[in-house]
Structure formats: structure tokens, C-alpha cells
Scaffold this motif. Structure first.
Motif, PDB file in Angstrom:
ATOM      1  N   GLU A  97      -1.975   4.612  -0.885  1.00 40.48           N
ATOM      2  CA  GLU A  97      -3.467   4.672  -1.046  1.00 40.48           C
ATOM      3  C   GLU A  97      -3.760   3.515  -1.709  1.00 40.48           C
ATOM      4  OE1 GLU A  97      -5.712   6.814  -0.770  1.00 40.48           O
ATOM      5  OE2 GLU A  97      -4.473   8.846  -0.085  1.00 40.48           O
ATOM      6  N   ALA A 121      -1.550  11.140   4.337  1.00 36.60           N
ATOM      7  CA  ALA A 121      -2.669  11.540   3.705  1.00 36.60           C
ATOM      8  C   ALA A 121      -2.905  12.991   3.971  1.00 36.60           C
ATOM      9  CB  ALA A 121      -3.863  10.568   4.021  1.00 36.60           C
ATOM     10  N   THR A 175      -8.192  11.959   2.075  1.00 39.53           N
ATOM     11  CA  THR A 175      -7.099  12.250   1.499  1.00 39.53           C
ATOM     12  C   THR A 175      -7.077  13.690   1.081  1.00 39.53           C
ATOM     13  OG1 THR A 175      -6.683  10.052   0.266  1.00 39.53           O
ATOM     14  CG2 THR A 175      -5.743  11.709  -0.544  1.00 39.53           C
ATOM     15  N   ALA A 192       2.746  10.488  -1.081  1.00 39.52           N
ATOM     16  CA  ALA A 192       1.365   9.980  -0.739  1.00 39.52           C
ATOM     17  C   ALA A 192       0.728   9.037  -1.302  1.00 39.52           C
ATOM     18  CB  ALA A 192       0.770  11.075  -0.294  1.00 39.52           C
ATOM     19  N   HIS A 193       0.718   9.087  -2.795  1.00 41.47           N
ATOM     20  CA  HIS A 193      -0.073   7.890  -3.305  1.00 41.47           C
ATOM     21  C   HIS A 193       0.507   6.563  -3.342  1.00 41.47           C
ATOM     22  CE1 HIS A 193       3.251   8.646  -6.257  1.00 41.47           C
ATOM     23  NE2 HIS A 193       3.118   7.586  -6.520  1.00 41.47           N
TER      24      HIS A 193
END
Length: 480
Positions: free
Chosen positions: A435, A368, A281, A431-432
Motif C-alpha cells: 500500500e 489488495a 483495498t 497486504a499492507h
């Protein structure tokens, strides 16, 4: 009767001095259940006698909570960045977005596949910090590890003093549950145990699927709604091959619908979950801007694929000799993952081209790396698309256009720095959501999957209630 109701409504709305208390009028019927709400108390309710049915016991106790959650869902869908943020708290079943009952399947279905062995009669590893959490295998196995993260999150949900999103909490009584979770590591079972060993005629993967079907069909929880409230993780496209048609009434968590008939898997009941990306990441602070990314277009992976993936070969011959284009064969072997990560982080656009199936992990590697994804896959389904607008940070190109000489490069070279920068900034913002973490965090992939499931549950419950219309009306006839 009509006049009586009309006069009651008139009194309720237009007078505060009626000799009959205002709260008496707040009597409503919910799924044949009379529920009396005490004034000025939001969640307390008294359930009066009602006509029994298969699911009314569960529905009655959910009535107030589901109204509150519906409000949360509507609010959360308005702005992506608000998802999950309001639920980082110590959680109890009345606060949770979802109450989940998880079958205590033997370890051979889940952590036993990781080589974990507990004490005698121990089903689950200790997740309270005093024990070592079994690791999921790396490499390509990891991209389909969704089963692992969701199971760990449910186990941790009953651990005191652990701060995590209050999206899902495990309950021990199935009658209190919104969802029944089936903890079978089906992707790992396929990846590691799909071939018979030695003199075995049946693989471990095939054997486990048969045992799972037999188990589920014998459970009262399954019989109650024919499995419609059950959740099965089958993220690898080839997982659950033997059992999927027999358990097709359940909800699946999938990568895409590429290898499923529409009557078994569809957006009406199932959830598309992101792959777990393999590259490192890139943090927002180290993410390279437009002028620090020398590569225009990046693709590294298998070029020769079957089915819809034939387009990769066509694009390879169109682009391989172009300047500022990196289009090469590649695999995760050697230093492949690290090389791909560096390449994506140095590129403005990353190609996500259909392969054997419509989706691939490459999209989530690009996210990522904050490399603007260019999606060339006409049949792809995307995770959480009901609350995430991918057009804000991805480009979509039809396959028929992408293979026209010069079309793709002209399109990408025509995108100026300011437009690219807006997409790049959006990538850093979202982006999170892709995850996978343990413990889970607000708005991460685990949290987003539970939220997606909560949105799916309401429509499934609607269909169940609709089918109950005439079945319920038959009770007086049967009693006579």
C-alpha cells in the motif's frame, strides 16, 4: 609486532587489573580510519587523522550507525510482520535508517508535470498541512506513481510533529547522505509528454531526460562515485528510455527488468517496487472466505499481447468456456476498475500472466483483493523477495505447464479449503506491504522501498571499497 599484538589481546581478554586502562585497547581500523570508541558509549566516536580518499569522510561518520542498522536489517528479515513497526517515531538523521540528499531540481522535473506552480523561486509544494498537495493523475498513470510517493515522503521527513516511519530522512548536506535521490517523475513524463506537441520536434520527455543527464554529470555528487549512490525512479517500462544507458551506474527503482539489458539494470544494484494497485483495498473484516467466493479463477484484461504475453491468448482459448472461470477482455474504461475489484474479491484464484513485460499491476490488485495470485510469468521479479516468501500466498506455474490442456484447472481444483485458507490468511497479513500512503506508515510500500534500499546500500558500498584497494595504495607513490 606480532608478539606485541598478541600480548595486548591477552591483556584485554583476561585481565581487569592491567595498569593500562581496558578502553585503550579498543582501537580499531575502519577503511583506513582509526576510530577510538569511548567505553560504555555506543555511538560517540573520535576520528583520528587518516589518509584521505573519496569516500572515507562519509564512511567514518557512518561506522557505528551502520553496525546498528545491520543488526536491524538482520532482525527485520526474520519475520515479515515486524518490518517497519519499530520505527514509527519523530525522526532525526542519527535515528534514520537512511539519510537521503535530494537534488533541488526545478519543478518542471517533478510537480510541475502535475500542473503545480509555486511562488517565484519556489521549488517544492508546501507539505506541512497549510498547502494543498498536488494530486497525481488517475487511471493507468497511477500504477507507476512510485516517484510521487517517495518524493512526498522525503519532503515530509523534515516537517516537525509528523509521525511517520524513521526509514529515510532528507539531509541538506550531500556529504552526510547515504543516498542521493533524483526527483524526476520519469513515468509521468513518459505517460503525458512522450510525443512532440504542435511544431515541436522534440518531446518534453526527451528534453527533460537530456537536461537531467547534463545536470547529473556536472554534479560533484555524481562525479564522486560515478553515480553509484544515486537513486532514480523509472517504474514505467518505457520511462528513461533516452537516458538509462547514460545513467546506468545509478540505482534504479523499477517494475521489472523486461526492457533493460543486464549491464544497465539487475538485482545486484536495483530495486523492484510494487505497482500501485488500482482496485479498492479489501479490509480484513470484509474479505470473503473460501466458501463465499463462487469464482474459481479470475482474469480480466488485455488478451492479445506481444512478446512473452502471447501465452494470454493460449490460456484464453483453454479456459474461456470452463464453468466457474471468469476469463474475459477488459480495460479500465467505464466501470472497468470497479468491476475487476468486485470480481477479484469474489474469486479464489486470480491469474497474473506475463504481458508485454514480465510484471503487471494485476498481481497487486489481486493482493489488495485477498485473491490468491497464480503467477504465470517465468521472468518475473518480485518486490522485497529477500524478506517476503511469496510461495506462502502465491502459486507459481511455469508457462510451459500452464498451456497444457487441463493442467492449470486440475492444479487449482485440487487445492483444498484448508490450504487455500492458509494462503488467504497470509495475504491479509502482508497486504499492507503493498500500500502506498501519505504520510507513509510502518511497513507500507514506501517504508518497504526505503528498507530495501538500505539493504542494497551495504553491498554497493562493499563493491566501492573493493575497487578502492589499489587506488588508495597509490597515494604514497604520487606524493613521492
Amino acid at each position: 609486532m606480532f608478539l606485541l599484538i598478541l600480548s595486548s589481546v591477552f591483556l584485554l581478554e583476561f585481565t581487569n587489573n592491567s595498569i593500562i586502562p581496558r578502553s585503550v585497547y579498543k582501537l580499531i581500523l575502519v577503511n583506513t580510519t582509526s576510530v577510538y570508541f569511548k567505553p560504555n558509549v555506543r555511538s560517540e566516536q573520535i576520528t583520528l587523522p587518516y589518509l584521505p580518499s573519496v569516500d572515507t569522510q562519509i564512511d567514518a561518520e557512518r561506522t557505528v550507525r551502520s553496525e546498528k542498522l545491520a543488526c536491524q536489517e538482520n532482525n527485520s528479515s526474520r519475520k515479515i510482520h515486524s518490518l517497519g513497526k519499530h520505527r514509527k517515531m519523530d525522526c532525526d538523521p542519527t535515528q534514520a535508517l537512511l539519510r537521503v540528499f535530494m537534488y533541488n531540481l526545478p519543478p518542471e522535473f517533478h510537480f510541475g508535470l502535475l500542473g503545480w506552480k509555486g511562488r517565484e523561486n519556489q521549488i517544492w509544494p508546501n507539505v506541512n498541512g497549510s498547502g494543498r498537495i498536488p494530486r497525481y493523475p488517475g487511471g493507468l498513470n497511477l500504477q507507476h506513481s512510485i516517484e510521487y510517493w517517495l518524493t512526498l515522503d522525503l519532503l515530509l521527513s523534515n516537517t516537525p510533529d509528523v509521525v511517520r516511519p524513521c526509514s529515510a530522512i532528507r539531509v541538506k548536506n550531500s556529504s552526510q547522505a547515504d543516498v542521493i535521490f533524483v526527483p524526476f517523475f520519469s513515468s509521468l513524463s513518459y505517460n503525458r509528454h512522450s510525443k512532440p506537441l504542435g511544431k515541436e520536434k522534440v518531446s518534453v520527455n526527451h528534453m527533460l531526460q537530456n537536461k537531467l543527464v547534463q545536470f547529473l554529470r556536472g554534479q560533484e555528487e555524481w562525479k564522486r562515485l560515478s553515480g553509484k549512490d544515486h537513486l532514480i525512479i523509472a517504474h514505467h517500462p518505457n520511462s528513461m528510455l533516452d537516458a538509462r544507458s547514460k545513467l546506468g551506474s545509478a540505482m534504479f527503482v523499477l517494475a521489472d527488468f523486461g526492457r533493460y539489458p543486464a549491464d544497465i539494470a539487475n538485482l545486484g544494484k536495483d530495486i523492484i517496487a510494487p505497482y500501485k494497485h488500482l482496485v479498492r483495498t479489501v479490509s480484513n473484516g470484509e474479505s470473503a472466505p473460501f466458501d463465499k467466493r463462487p469464482i474459481l479463477v479470475y482474469f480480466q484484461g488485455a488478451v492479445y499481447r506481444k512478446d512473452g504475453g502471447v501465452i494470454r491468448q493460449e490460456l484464453y482459448y483453454l479456459l474461456k468456456d470452463e464453468k466457474d472461470v471468469h476469463f474475459t477482455f477488459g480495460s479500465i474504461g467505464g466501470n472497468g476498475v470497479n468491476s475487476a475489484g468486485r470480481g477479484m474479491a469474489s474469486s479464489k484464484f486470480c491469474l497474473n500472466i506475463a504481458g508485454d513485460t514480465p510484471s503487471s499491476n494485476r498481481l497487486f490488485d489481486a493482493i489488495a483483493s485477498h485473491c490468491v495470485p497464480v503467477i504465470i510469468s517465468d521472468q518475473i521479479e518480485l518486490p522485497f523477495e529477500d524478506v517476503i516468501d511469496y510461495s506462502q500466498f502465491c502459486l507459481f506455474v511455469r508457462a510451459s505447464d500452464a498451456v497444457k490442456k487441463g493442467y492449470l484447472l486440475n492444479l487449482l481444483r485440487g487445492i483444498k479449503q484448508d490450504k487455500w485458507t492458509k494462503m488467504w490468511e497470509k495475504l491479509m497479513e502482508i497486504a499492507h506491504h503493498f500500500e502506498y500512503q501519505y504520510p507513509s506508515q510502518p511497513g507500507d510500500a514506501v517504508d518497504m522501498i526505503w528498507e530495501a534500499l538500505s539493504r542494497k546500500i551495504s553491498s554497493i558500498r562493499f563493491n566501492i571499497h573493493k575497487t578502492n584497494r589499489y587506488r588508495r595504495s597509490q597515494f604514497p607513490l604520487q606524493n613521492n
